[in-house]
Design a protein around this motif. Structure first.
Motif, PDB file in Angstrom:
ATOM      1  N   PHE A  71       0.853  -1.289  -0.097  1.00 60.28           N
ATOM      2  CA  PHE A  71      -0.190   0.087   0.014  1.00 60.28           C
ATOM      3  C   PHE A  71       0.903   1.170  -0.157  1.00 60.28           C
ATOM      4  O   PHE A  71       0.502   2.365  -0.673  1.00 60.28           O
ATOM      5  N   SER A  72       1.966   1.425   0.774  1.00 59.91           N
ATOM      6  CA  SER A  72       2.561   2.693   1.083  1.00 59.91           C
ATOM      7  C   SER A  72       4.162   2.693   0.497  1.00 59.91           C
ATOM      8  O   SER A  72       4.618   3.556   0.724  1.00 59.91           O
ATOM      9  N   GLY A  73       4.417   1.331   0.070  1.00 62.82           N
ATOM     10  CA  GLY A  73       5.855   1.241  -0.325  1.00 62.82           C
ATOM     11  C   GLY A  73       6.236   2.045  -1.560  1.00 62.82           C
ATOM     12  O   GLY A  73       7.266   2.137  -1.853  1.00 62.82           O
ATOM     13  N   GLY A  74       5.186   2.570  -2.405  1.00 62.91           N
ATOM     14  CA  GLY A  74       5.363   3.156  -3.599  1.00 62.91           C
ATOM     15  C   GLY A  74       4.774   2.380  -4.819  1.00 62.91           C
ATOM     16  O   GLY A  74       5.092   1.207  -4.752  1.00 62.91           O
ATOM     17  N   GLN A  75       4.299   3.068  -5.574  1.00 66.56           N
ATOM     18  CA  GLN A  75       3.816   2.755  -6.930  1.00 66.56           C
ATOM     19  C   GLN A  75       3.912   3.564  -7.900  1.00 66.56           C
ATOM     20  O   GLN A  75       3.805   4.834  -7.896  1.00 66.56           O
ATOM     21  N   TYR A  76       3.881   3.095  -9.375  1.00 67.30           N
ATOM     22  CA  TYR A  76       4.347   3.913 -10.516  1.00 67.30           C
ATOM     23  C   TYR A  76       3.425   3.852 -11.589  1.00 67.30           C
ATOM     24  O   TYR A  76       3.604   4.229 -12.815  1.00 67.30           O
ATOM     25  N   SER A  77       2.058   3.357 -11.108  1.00 65.42           N
ATOM     26  CA  SER A  77       1.316   3.003 -12.315  1.00 65.42           C
ATOM     27  C   SER A  77      -0.134   3.456 -12.310  1.00 65.42           C
ATOM     28  O   SER A  77      -0.660   3.654 -13.219  1.00 65.42           O
ATOM     29  N   ASP A  78      -0.357   4.064 -10.935  1.00 63.17           N
ATOM     30  CA  ASP A  78      -1.769   4.649 -10.736  1.00 63.17           C
ATOM     31  C   ASP A  78      -1.607   6.184 -10.189  1.00 63.17           C
ATOM     32  O   ASP A  78      -1.735   6.370  -9.175  1.00 63.17           O
ATOM     33  N   PRO A  79      -1.689   7.153 -11.225  1.00 61.17           N
ATOM     34  CA  PRO A  79      -1.442   8.581 -10.776  1.00 61.17           C
ATOM     35  C   PRO A  79      -2.527   9.053  -9.849  1.00 61.17           C
ATOM     36  O   PRO A  79      -2.097   9.987  -9.110  1.00 61.17           O
ATOM     37  N   GLU A  80      -3.751   8.573  -9.697  1.00 56.62           N
ATOM     38  CA  GLU A  80      -4.574   9.068  -8.816  1.00 56.62           C
ATOM     39  C   GLU A  80      -4.653   8.370  -7.660  1.00 56.62           C
ATOM     40  O   GLU A  80      -5.431   8.697  -6.694  1.00 56.62           O
ATOM     41  N   GLY A  81      -3.782   7.176  -7.363  1.00 55.29           N
ATOM     42  CA  GLY A  81      -3.830   6.571  -6.113  1.00 55.29           C
ATOM     43  C   GLY A  81      -2.867   7.224  -5.080  1.00 55.29           C
ATOM     44  O   GLY A  81      -1.813   8.082  -5.563  1.00 55.29           O
ATOM     45  N   PRO A  82      -2.905   6.736  -3.979  1.00 55.71           N
ATOM     46  CA  PRO A  82      -1.695   6.936  -2.989  1.00 55.71           C
ATOM     47  C   PRO A  82      -0.391   6.519  -3.301  1.00 55.71           C
ATOM     48  O   PRO A  82      -0.405   5.481  -3.712  1.00 55.71           O
ATOM     49  N   TRP A  99     -10.036  13.932  -4.818  1.00 54.93           N
ATOM     50  CA  TRP A  99      -9.173  14.726  -5.789  1.00 54.93           C
ATOM     51  C   TRP A  99      -9.141  14.182  -7.111  1.00 54.93           C
ATOM     52  O   TRP A  99      -9.304  15.012  -8.315  1.00 54.93           O
ATOM     53  N   ALA A 100      -9.537  12.675  -7.288  1.00 52.69           N
ATOM     54  CA  ALA A 100      -9.610  12.057  -8.690  1.00 52.69           C
ATOM     55  C   ALA A 100     -11.051  12.160  -9.014  1.00 52.69           C
ATOM     56  O   ALA A 100     -11.264  11.725 -10.391  1.00 52.69           O
ATOM     57  N   GLN A 101     -11.996  12.589  -8.266  1.00 47.86           N
ATOM     58  CA  GLN A 101     -13.217  12.832  -8.563  1.00 47.86           C
ATOM     59  C   GLN A 101     -13.818  11.586  -9.133  1.00 47.86           C
ATOM     60  O   GLN A 101     -14.539  11.199 -10.021  1.00 47.86           O
ATOM     61  N   THR A 102     -13.600  10.208  -8.627  1.00 49.89           N
ATOM     62  CA  THR A 102     -13.962   9.050  -8.642  1.00 49.89           C
ATOM     63  C   THR A 102     -14.727   8.628  -7.263  1.00 49.89           C
ATOM     64  O   THR A 102     -14.707   9.406  -6.270  1.00 49.89           O
ATOM     65  N   GLY A 103     -15.689   7.809  -7.616  1.00 49.34           N
ATOM     66  CA  GLY A 103     -16.877   7.336  -6.464  1.00 49.34           C
ATOM     67  C   GLY A 103     -17.695   8.525  -6.238  1.00 49.34           C
ATOM     68  O   GLY A 103     -17.840   9.593  -6.816  1.00 49.34           O
ATOM     69  N   SER A 104     -18.428   8.122  -5.230  1.00 47.00           N
ATOM     70  CA  SER A 104     -19.534   9.160  -4.815  1.00 47.00           C
ATOM     71  C   SER A 104     -19.683   9.182  -3.235  1.00 47.00           C
ATOM     72  O   SER A 104     -20.395   8.912  -2.785  1.00 47.00           O
ATOM     73  N   SER A 105     -18.488   9.465  -2.726  1.00 46.88           N
ATOM     74  CA  SER A 105     -18.337   9.446  -1.561  1.00 46.88           C
ATOM     75  C   SER A 105     -19.114  10.644  -0.558  1.00 46.88           C
ATOM     76  O   SER A 105     -19.619  10.383   0.515  1.00 46.88           O
ATOM     77  N   GLY A 106     -19.478  11.532  -1.194  1.00 42.85           N
ATOM     78  CA  GLY A 106     -20.207  12.703  -0.749  1.00 42.85           C
ATOM     79  C   GLY A 106     -19.203  13.521  -0.329  1.00 42.85           C
ATOM     80  O   GLY A 106     -19.695  14.788   0.371  1.00 42.85           O
ATOM     81  N   LEU A 107     -17.906  13.393   0.020  1.00 38.41           N
ATOM     82  CA  LEU A 107     -16.939  14.207   0.684  1.00 38.41           C
ATOM     83  C   LEU A 107     -16.434  15.383  -0.203  1.00 38.41           C
ATOM     84  O   LEU A 107     -16.614  15.114  -1.442  1.00 38.41           O
TER      85      LEU A 107
END
Ligand SMILES: [Zn+2]
Length: 363
Positions: free
Chosen positions: A180-191, A313-321
């Motif tokens: 999860f937190s070690g770093g990823q280079y494929s998903d610009p909208e992910g953490p 920030w990615a405007q995905t989902g509909s969390s209402g936040l």
């Protein structure tokens, strides 16, 4: 006046209300320091008013340098500013002096856009502390992140939390945290996204290393972070390889409580593309880079808020936040509005920076 009251007074004074306030407090406190000071600001292209502030304190030709960095992860810059403002106040009052042949390089708001917007990443969505990879080579893989990626966008928070908990059981908690937190280079909208090229903050660091010829000096680098580990505790984390001379140096300067992610003795797990790596390869074994990580509200809270804000920030989902709601939650997680936490930050930062200063200046 009882000691705790005195501590509270100064800690309130050094903690900023906002990015702009942080820059102002930093500059004002620095202006009271009577050492030779050379300032250099780096303008961030995202907005004319956004800058990373840097200052060299003491002799320009010093062979030993204490480097203090704040705001690598934007929103964590509140504490990073406070630590530096407090340190400037100690220098200005004469309570602290720099030893001979020793200078300081202070970096405030390394990621000013993230600080301003209460995000960890920069304006391109890059986690600067995963951005220090060789972009001329194939980017690192994180296959477990790819596996868990569909789970991250489950809109219902309870269902998402359960799915991730199940995944953690399946692969083991440490592997889960690395994925999860070690770093990823494929998903610009992910953490924890490390980017596809050099971010603004990486360019600032590389410019400073080059322009101040830091490779030829003995260095103690302390990068101030918040948000991981036990509440209020400042863990000194050393990502140099276990058994290396720089790890011995870290133990001799900071004591046996120093955490080593690669040896499994830290609240942090091994990570790709750390800012550390820019410094490791210019350091001799008599130098070391450490992260000073102040714990806040726990890893579950950390991961949850990061997923919420990534979705918003990615405007995905509909969390209402909304962006302002997640910014507020980010600020609460990374910068608790709690005097006892802030006192602990100042107390521990003074301790660690003094250890660093003693260590780097010792013969
Ligand atoms: Zn951080």
């Amino acid at each position: 006046m009882p000691p705790s009251t005195a501590l509270q007074c100064f800690s309130r004074h050094v903690f900023p209300m906002s990015y702009q306030d942080g820059c102002q407090r930093w500059a004002e406190a620095l202006s009271n320091v009577t050492l030779q000071v050379s300032r250099r600001d780096f303008a961030n292209g995202a907005a004319a008013s956004l800058v990373c502030q840097t200052a060299w304190l003491g002799p320009v030709d010093a062979n030993r340098v204490l480097v203090v960095i704040g705001g690598t992860h934007g929103v964590e810059g509140f504490a990073g500013t406070a630590v530096q403002v407090d340190w400037f106040n100690l220098l200005a009052s004469g309570a602290l002096t720099l030893p001979g042949d020793t200078a300081m390089l202070c970096i405030n708001a390394l990621n000013p856009w993230g600080y301003m917007n209460c995000r960890r990443c920069d304006e391109e969505g890059i986690d600067i502390n995963r951005n220090f990879v060789d972009f001329s080579q194939p980017l690192p893989d994180n296959p477990r992140y790819e596996k868990m990626r569909p789970l991250l966008s489950i809109v219902d928070k309870v269902a998402r939390g359960q799915a991730l908990a199940d995944f953690a059981i399946q692969v083991g908690q440490r592997n889960f945290e690395i994925a999860f937190s070690g770093g990823q280079y494929s998903d610009p909208e992910g953490p924890f996204y490390g980017g596809k090229g050099l971010g603004f903050s990486r360019k600032v660091i590389e410019t400073l290393i080059s322009d101040y010829a830091l490779a030829g000096r003995r260095l103690a680098v302390v990068d101030v972070h918040t948000g991981l580990g036990p509440y209020g505790y400042g863990e000194v984390i050393c990502d140099h390889p276990p058994g290396s001379p720089s790890v011995s140096t870290a133990f001799s300067w900071y004591g046996p409580g120093c955490g080593l992610p690669l040896a499994g003795t830290s609240s942090s797990v091994p990570k790709l593309g750390l800012l550390d790596y820019a410094w490791h390869h210019i350091m001799s074994g008599e130098s070391c880079f450490v992260t000073l990580e102040f714990g806040t509200l726990g890893t579950d809270s950390l991961f949850e808020i990061l997923l919420d804000e990534a979705c918003v920030w990615a405007q995905t989902g509909s969390s209402g936040l909304t962006r302002s709601a997640v910014a507020s939650a980010m600020r609460t997680h990374f910068y608790p509005d709690d005097d006892s936490w802030r006192e602990a930050v100042i107390f521990r930062a003074r301790q660690v920076l003094q250890q660093a200063l003693r260590g780097v200046s010792a013969s």
